[in-house]
Design a protein around this motif. Structure first.
Motif, PDB file in Angstrom:
ATOM      1  N   MET A  86       3.346  -1.470  -5.235  1.00  9.70           N
ATOM      2  CA  MET A  86       3.291  -0.892  -3.889  1.00  9.70           C
ATOM      3  C   MET A  86       1.858  -0.640  -3.452  1.00  9.70           C
ATOM      4  O   MET A  86       1.507  -0.867  -2.288  1.00  9.70           O
ATOM      5  N   LEU A  87       1.017  -0.194  -4.379  1.00  8.69           N
ATOM      6  CA  LEU A  87      -0.394   0.009  -4.061  1.00  8.69           C
ATOM      7  C   LEU A  87      -1.065  -1.314  -3.707  1.00  8.69           C
ATOM      8  O   LEU A  87      -1.833  -1.389  -2.744  1.00  8.69           O
ATOM      9  N   LEU A  88      -0.751  -2.359  -4.460  1.00  8.38           N
ATOM     10  CA  LEU A  88      -1.317  -3.673  -4.145  1.00  8.38           C
ATOM     11  C   LEU A  88      -0.847  -4.166  -2.782  1.00  8.38           C
ATOM     12  O   LEU A  88      -1.623  -4.753  -2.019  1.00  8.38           O
ATOM     13  N   GLU A  92      -3.125  -5.064   0.506  1.00  8.38           N
ATOM     14  CA  GLU A  92      -2.996  -6.365   1.148  1.00  8.38           C
ATOM     15  C   GLU A  92      -2.563  -6.229   2.606  1.00  8.38           C
ATOM     16  O   GLU A  92      -2.935  -7.040   3.448  1.00  8.38           O
ATOM     17  N   SER A  93      -1.783  -5.197   2.910  1.00  9.93           N
ATOM     18  CA  SER A  93      -1.293  -5.042   4.280  1.00  9.93           C
ATOM     19  C   SER A  93      -2.430  -4.772   5.255  1.00  9.93           C
ATOM     20  O   SER A  93      -2.358  -5.183   6.417  1.00  9.93           O
ATOM     21  N   ASP A  94      -3.453  -4.093   4.803  1.00 12.29           N
ATOM     22  CA  ASP A  94      -4.610  -3.839   5.660  1.00 12.29           C
ATOM     23  C   ASP A  94      -5.270  -5.158   6.072  1.00 12.29           C
ATOM     24  O   ASP A  94      -5.577  -5.369   7.238  1.00 12.29           O
ATOM     25  N   TYR A  95      -5.451  -6.032   5.107  1.00 16.22           N
ATOM     26  CA  TYR A  95      -6.054  -7.335   5.399  1.00 16.22           C
ATOM     27  C   TYR A  95      -5.168  -8.141   6.346  1.00 16.22           C
ATOM     28  O   TYR A  95      -5.649  -8.743   7.313  1.00 16.22           O
ATOM     29  N   THR A  96      -3.873  -8.152   6.084  1.00 17.79           N
ATOM     30  CA  THR A  96      -2.949  -8.909   6.924  1.00 17.79           C
ATOM     31  C   THR A  96      -2.932  -8.361   8.348  1.00 17.79           C
ATOM     32  O   THR A  96      -2.959  -9.122   9.321  1.00 17.79           O
ATOM     33  N   HIS A  97      -2.912  -7.057   8.485  1.00 21.20           N
ATOM     34  CA  HIS A  97      -2.905  -6.441   9.817  1.00 21.20           C
ATOM     35  C   HIS A  97      -4.176  -6.794  10.586  1.00 21.20           C
ATOM     36  O   HIS A  97      -4.122  -7.169  11.767  1.00 21.20           O
TER      37      HIS A  97
END
Length: 107
Positions: A86-88, A92-97
């Motif tokens: 979940m931390l990973l 990754e979600s920050d980069y995708t956003h």
């Protein structure tokens, strides 16, 4: 003939001490709201007290303290692995956003 083994009896004083400690941790958790703490300090303290109480309950009342190490690993490692994943995903979600904002905004 083998004599039947009696299950281990844990002293009742241990349970009273743990109940007392759970009471103190709950009082500290409620005092965080009573003192009107705000922001990350509030949530950090609430989560810390919650994890401590959960650990005590699992260790003593669910008898994990006296189990074999293999059983402890079998029960505790999968949730820890999920937390790491979940931390990973959060990282990754920050980069995708940000990449979607860049692509869809035309910049």
């Amino acid at each position: 003939m083998m004599a039947m083994q009696q299950p281990a009896q844990h002293p009742i004083g241990l349970y009273f001490k743990v109940w007392g400690l759970l009471f103190v941790l709950s009082a500290l958790s409620y005092s965080v709201d009573y003192m009107a703490l705000q922001g990350m300090l509030r949530w950090s303290l609430i989560v810390i007290f919650m994890v401590l109480k959960a650990g005590l309950i699992v260790a003593v009342f669910m008898h994990m303290m006296w189990e074999r190490l293999a059983l402890i690993y079998a029960i505790l490692l999968p949730p820890l692995a999920l937390l790491v994943l979940m931390l990973l995903m959060l990282l990754e979600s920050d980069y995708t956003h940000l990449s979607r904002l860049t692509y869809f905004s035309g910049g």
